[in-house]
Design a protein around this motif. Sequence first.
Motif, PDB file in Angstrom:
ATOM      1  N   GLY A 125      -1.565  -7.546  -3.586  1.00 18.85           N
ATOM      2  CA  GLY A 125      -0.828  -8.358  -2.637  1.00 18.85           C
ATOM      3  C   GLY A 125      -0.651  -9.812  -3.004  1.00 18.85           C
ATOM      4  N   GLU A 126      -1.016 -10.218  -4.232  1.00 18.13           N
ATOM      5  CA  GLU A 126      -0.795 -11.620  -4.624  1.00 18.13           C
ATOM      6  C   GLU A 126      -0.858 -11.772  -6.138  1.00 18.13           C
ATOM      7  OE1 GLU A 126      -2.219 -16.152  -3.446  1.00 18.13           O
ATOM      8  OE2 GLU A 126      -3.545 -14.469  -3.009  1.00 18.13           O
ATOM      9  N   THR A 179       3.525 -13.475  -2.918  1.00 22.46           N
ATOM     10  CA  THR A 179       2.945 -12.352  -2.188  1.00 22.46           C
ATOM     11  C   THR A 179       4.064 -11.382  -1.795  1.00 22.46           C
ATOM     12  OG1 THR A 179       3.210 -13.308   0.024  1.00 22.46           O
ATOM     13  CG2 THR A 179       1.237 -13.973  -1.238  1.00 22.46           C
ATOM     14  N   ASN A 234       3.132  -3.670  -1.332  1.00 18.75           N
ATOM     15  CA  ASN A 234       2.657  -4.220  -2.610  1.00 18.75           C
ATOM     16  C   ASN A 234       3.518  -3.790  -3.793  1.00 18.75           C
ATOM     17  OD1 ASN A 234       0.354  -5.519  -1.457  1.00 18.75           O
ATOM     18  ND2 ASN A 234      -0.619  -3.512  -1.302  1.00 18.75           N
TER      19      ASN A 234
END
Length: 326
Positions: free
Chosen positions: A236-237, A251, A267
């Motif tokens: 997610g990042e 993100t 994601n």
Amino acid sequence: MRVMAGAIGAIALVTPSAIAACDGQGGISEETSSWRLVWSDEFDGDTIDAERWNREVDCWGGGNDERQCYTPFDQNSRVDDGCLVIEARLGEATGPAWPAHMREGMSEEQRAETNTQPFTSARLNTRGKGDWRYGRIEVRARLPEGQGTWPAIWMLPTDEYYGPWALSGEIDILEAVNLGERCRECRGRLENRMFGTLHFGGAWPENRYMNRNTTIPTGPDNEQQFNVFAIEWTEGEIEWFLNGESYGSLTPTNWRTDSELADGNPNAPFDKEFFLILNLAIGGNLAESLTLGGVRLEGYPKQFLIDWVRVYDCPQDLETARACAS
């Protein structure tokens, strides 16, 4: 690949001053970090390690109208005194018109097509020899200067699970073009910008991108120095770092894939294994559209020097790597 007679000439050796800083220094401290080193190349041997790297061979132009042929020859990529040297040289060469991954699905006639380019260079990748999902990737390198130079450290998906580019994504750890050239909007009036970018969205030409950028520190005479370029890629990042300092992140609110296989998965596409790529392109749409425009032929060969490459996982959180994020 067929190289035109006399086009490349003798190998230009790296001068001692050019490689004096390939000393293995820098990077995160394993003693104080929760990241764990799982793959690396310090380039301490005499040759490029074929168990870690594939040398690509094509004169395609990267899909960006670049002007180089990528060769497997030592004059374009080699290990010298602790450094991986990726060297772009002025000299006509002829080779496959399409990259290997595209040739696999072509007819015999298409696979036999060739293209001729005015430069030679190198592009190395770790596909099938180093493929990762999540972690910290660091590369200590010194970038070349000059109008038309385009060094890059980046990643592509191993299996293209969500579909062809850019449905399955692309992660650019470092891109810079035309360093050292006159630039009105740049600090010091010289091009010194670098970019970390994600490519996503639909299949070309419905692709999209978003990036973060910063400026590269230079020496007292504005010459390029060795710097550590890195990302931390967690579920997610994706966050970008220059010499240990963050300069931005993205993100799932910033990215997407149009693939139906990603329904309900925010994601995607950055949740599958990717492999690493190191290359030095010459020309192309991005480089030739900025600063002075085009490609300046003086000052060749150009060298992209890589001191080391290090990849880390998060042993206490192998599934997402979030526990190790800075």
